[in-house]
Design a protein around this motif. Structure first.
Motif, mmCIF file in Angstrom:
data_model
loop_
_atom_site.group_PDB
_atom_site.id
_atom_site.type_symbol
_atom_site.label_atom_id
_atom_site.label_comp_id
_atom_site.label_asym_id
_atom_site.label_seq_id
_atom_site.Cartn_x
_atom_site.Cartn_y
_atom_site.Cartn_z
ATOM 1 N N MET A 1 0.594 -1.426 0.046
ATOM 2 C CA MET A 1 -0.098 -0.405 -0.073
ATOM 3 C C MET A 1 1.092 1.503 -0.130
ATOM 4 O O MET A 1 0.725 2.101 -1.060
ATOM 5 C CB MET A 1 -0.353 0.248 1.194
ATOM 6 C CG MET A 1 -1.329 1.021 1.119
ATOM 7 S SD MET A 1 -3.151 1.433 2.683
ATOM 8 C CE MET A 1 -2.592 1.412 3.857
ATOM 9 N N ALA A 2 2.254 1.302 0.215
ATOM 10 C CA ALA A 2 2.743 2.862 0.282
ATOM 11 C C ALA A 2 3.299 3.010 -0.753
ATOM 12 O O ALA A 2 3.267 3.767 -1.212
ATOM 13 C CB ALA A 2 4.113 2.034 1.423
ATOM 14 N N ARG A 6 2.968 6.169 -2.834
ATOM 15 C CA ARG A 6 3.260 6.841 -3.454
ATOM 16 C C ARG A 6 3.313 7.563 -4.754
ATOM 17 O O ARG A 6 3.860 8.530 -5.526
ATOM 18 C CB ARG A 6 5.066 6.415 -3.141
ATOM 19 C CG ARG A 6 5.930 7.005 -1.963
ATOM 20 C CD ARG A 6 6.898 6.103 -1.352
ATOM 21 N NE ARG A 6 7.455 5.449 -2.138
ATOM 22 C CZ ARG A 6 7.482 3.946 -1.327
ATOM 23 N NH1 ARG A 6 7.245 4.098 0.168
ATOM 24 N NH2 ARG A 6 8.075 2.893 -1.211
ATOM 25 N N TRP A 48 3.420 7.513 8.186
ATOM 26 C CA TRP A 48 3.779 6.552 8.635
ATOM 27 C C TRP A 48 2.751 5.383 7.084
ATOM 28 O O TRP A 48 3.223 4.586 7.116
ATOM 29 C CB TRP A 48 2.953 6.458 10.018
ATOM 30 C CG TRP A 48 3.704 7.459 11.004
ATOM 31 C CD1 TRP A 48 5.379 7.500 11.068
ATOM 32 C CD2 TRP A 48 2.784 7.489 12.350
ATOM 33 N NE1 TRP A 48 5.402 7.875 12.338
ATOM 34 C CE2 TRP A 48 4.473 8.440 12.983
ATOM 35 C CE3 TRP A 48 1.754 6.985 12.731
ATOM 36 C CZ2 TRP A 48 3.780 8.254 14.607
ATOM 37 C CZ3 TRP A 48 1.883 7.095 14.684
ATOM 38 C CH2 TRP A 48 2.518 8.254 15.102
ATOM 39 N N LEU A 49 1.575 5.957 6.901
ATOM 40 C CA LEU A 49 1.543 5.234 5.986
ATOM 41 C C LEU A 49 2.121 5.040 4.861
ATOM 42 O O LEU A 49 2.522 3.780 4.656
ATOM 43 C CB LEU A 49 0.097 5.655 4.847
ATOM 44 C CG LEU A 49 -0.884 6.183 5.709
ATOM 45 C CD1 LEU A 49 -2.535 6.916 5.283
ATOM 46 C CD2 LEU A 49 -1.636 4.743 6.442
ATOM 47 N N GLU A 50 2.567 5.618 3.990
ATOM 48 C CA GLU A 50 3.832 5.239 3.327
ATOM 49 C C GLU A 50 5.090 5.441 3.329
ATOM 50 O O GLU A 50 6.207 4.641 3.137
ATOM 51 C CB GLU A 50 4.133 6.752 2.025
ATOM 52 C CG GLU A 50 3.188 7.672 1.340
ATOM 53 C CD GLU A 50 3.883 8.667 0.331
ATOM 54 O OE1 GLU A 50 4.831 8.854 0.315
ATOM 55 O OE2 GLU A 50 2.668 8.982 0.000
ATOM 56 N N GLN A 51 5.456 5.171 4.556
ATOM 57 C CA GLN A 51 6.469 3.894 5.250
ATOM 58 C C GLN A 51 6.052 2.724 5.552
ATOM 59 O O GLN A 51 7.074 2.380 6.368
ATOM 60 C CB GLN A 51 7.195 4.967 6.417
ATOM 61 C CG GLN A 51 7.509 6.591 5.864
ATOM 62 C CD GLN A 51 8.367 7.200 7.320
ATOM 63 O OE1 GLN A 51 7.619 7.255 8.241
ATOM 64 N NE2 GLN A 51 9.509 8.447 6.806
ATOM 65 N N ALA A 52 4.671 2.634 4.621
ATOM 66 C CA ALA A 52 4.759 1.035 6.006
ATOM 67 C C ALA A 52 4.054 0.913 7.471
ATOM 68 O O ALA A 52 4.793 -0.212 7.501
ATOM 69 C CB ALA A 52 5.212 -0.083 4.820
ATOM 70 N N ARG A 53 4.009 1.484 7.796
ATOM 71 C CA ARG A 53 3.874 1.731 9.639
ATOM 72 C C ARG A 53 2.874 0.950 9.651
ATOM 73 O O ARG A 53 2.025 1.133 9.185
ATOM 74 C CB ARG A 53 3.837 3.063 10.532
ATOM 75 C CG ARG A 53 5.596 4.282 9.975
ATOM 76 C CD ARG A 53 6.033 3.409 11.515
ATOM 77 N NE ARG A 53 7.272 4.730 10.939
ATOM 78 C CZ ARG A 53 7.158 5.466 11.921
ATOM 79 N NH1 ARG A 53 6.424 5.645 12.781
ATOM 80 N NH2 ARG A 53 8.285 6.534 11.515
ATOM 81 N N ASP A 54 3.332 -0.234 10.543
ATOM 82 C CA ASP A 54 1.861 -0.439 11.082
ATOM 83 C C ASP A 54 1.029 -0.175 12.195
ATOM 84 O O ASP A 54 0.838 0.517 13.366
ATOM 85 C CB ASP A 54 2.668 -2.339 11.712
ATOM 86 C CG ASP A 54 1.512 -2.951 12.433
ATOM 87 O OD1 ASP A 54 0.351 -3.217 12.357
ATOM 88 O OD2 ASP A 54 1.301 -4.168 13.208
ATOM 89 N N ALA A 83 -5.753 -2.081 1.878
ATOM 90 C CA ALA A 83 -5.004 -1.848 3.370
ATOM 91 C C ALA A 83 -6.443 -3.336 4.230
ATOM 92 O O ALA A 83 -6.538 -3.066 5.858
ATOM 93 C CB ALA A 83 -6.630 -0.373 3.688
#
Length: 271
Positions: A1-2, A6, A48-54, A83
């Protein structure tokens, strides 16, 4: 998703969403903070979404991000699938055609005019274009794609005088555009749908034809007003390739008069 987010962010220009470009912009497309601002979500949260954070992402946030990134129906569906969330507004398309551009479309009448993207999706159109080749208003939104109509819609096909050449040029342009989107689900889904529905598409697609010159003068055969000779003009609303405004102007006085008749046919009936 990240990675998907992007890629969608980097394809949008500031001008498409009404933001100034500025002299020092180095980021391709929009900045993260600009997407966050447009979607009314926190900058840190979007980063955080673009960094693939949990992190847990609500459907409301996904909806806001989809609108900020101008996702079409297929892209929006893909985002919610990635998602693992249920779309609260399935079928929504954020085409990014602003009110001002829609006003331009209407002001061009009786000249037919349409905004379409590189996938040949019809994003917006005026009344004359809506009746030039078929009744677009009567079609479901998922069928408002010029490739789909050219290969499957009998009324659309009957209106194009040189149908074989038109289909081949469209398929060649579509193939050239798809080179930059070959892994994207919406493009692959359209090819699969066309392949299943149209033997003509399967034959032309298998030939891997490239774009060849074609006259900008198009001939259309309308069942009510007759043959129209129209000259096509494309105006890019963002970087090329991207959404474009395609307009048709009459080549002769007869075609001009017939466009006026077509606009009158397309006008809403007073109650």
């Amino acid at each position: 998703m990240a990675a998907f987010l992007r890629s969608r962010r980097e394809r949008i220009t500031p001008e498409q969403v009404g933001l100034p470009r500025g002299a020092r912009r180095r980021t391709p497309g929009l900045r993260r903070e600009e997407v966050a601002h447009l979607g009314a979500v926190g900058v840190t949260w979007y980063t955080w979404l673009e960094q693939a954070r949990d992190i847990h992402v609500s459907p409301q946030v996904l909806d806001a991000v989809a609108r900020a990134l101008l996702l079409d129906r297929a892209e929006r569906s893909h985002l919610f699938a990635l998602a693992g969330a249920v779309d609260p507004l399935p079928g929504t398309e954020c085409t990014g055609v602003p009110r001002e551009l829609r006003q331009i479309l209407e002001q061009l009448a009786p000249f037919p005019a349409v905004v379409q993207n590189s996938r040949f999706d019809i994003l917006a159109y005026n009344r004359t274009y809506g009746r030039l080749m078929c009744d677009l208003d009567a079609l479901p939104e998922e069928d408002r794609n010029c490739m789909w109509l050219a290969f499957t819609n009998a009324e659309w096909r009957a209106s194009v005088v040189d149908l074989d050449a038109t289909m081949r040029v469209m398929a060649a342009k579509f193939r050239a555009s798809m080179a930059e989107h070959v892994a994207e689900p919406p493009w692959k889904a359209l090819v699969a749908r066309l392949t299943e529905a149209s033997p003509e598409f399967r034959e032309i697609w298998a030939q891997h034809e490239v774009i060849r010159p074609m006259s900008s003068v198009k001939l259309f055969r309308h069942p009510r007003v007759g043959v129209l000779q129209l000259s096509a003009t494309s105006l890019w609303t963002g970087p090329n390739p991207g959404p474009k405004l395609l307009s048709y102007t009459p080549v002769d006085e007869t075609s001009r008069e017939r466009l006026v008749q077509l606009e009158e046919l397309a006008a809403p009936v007073a109650v």
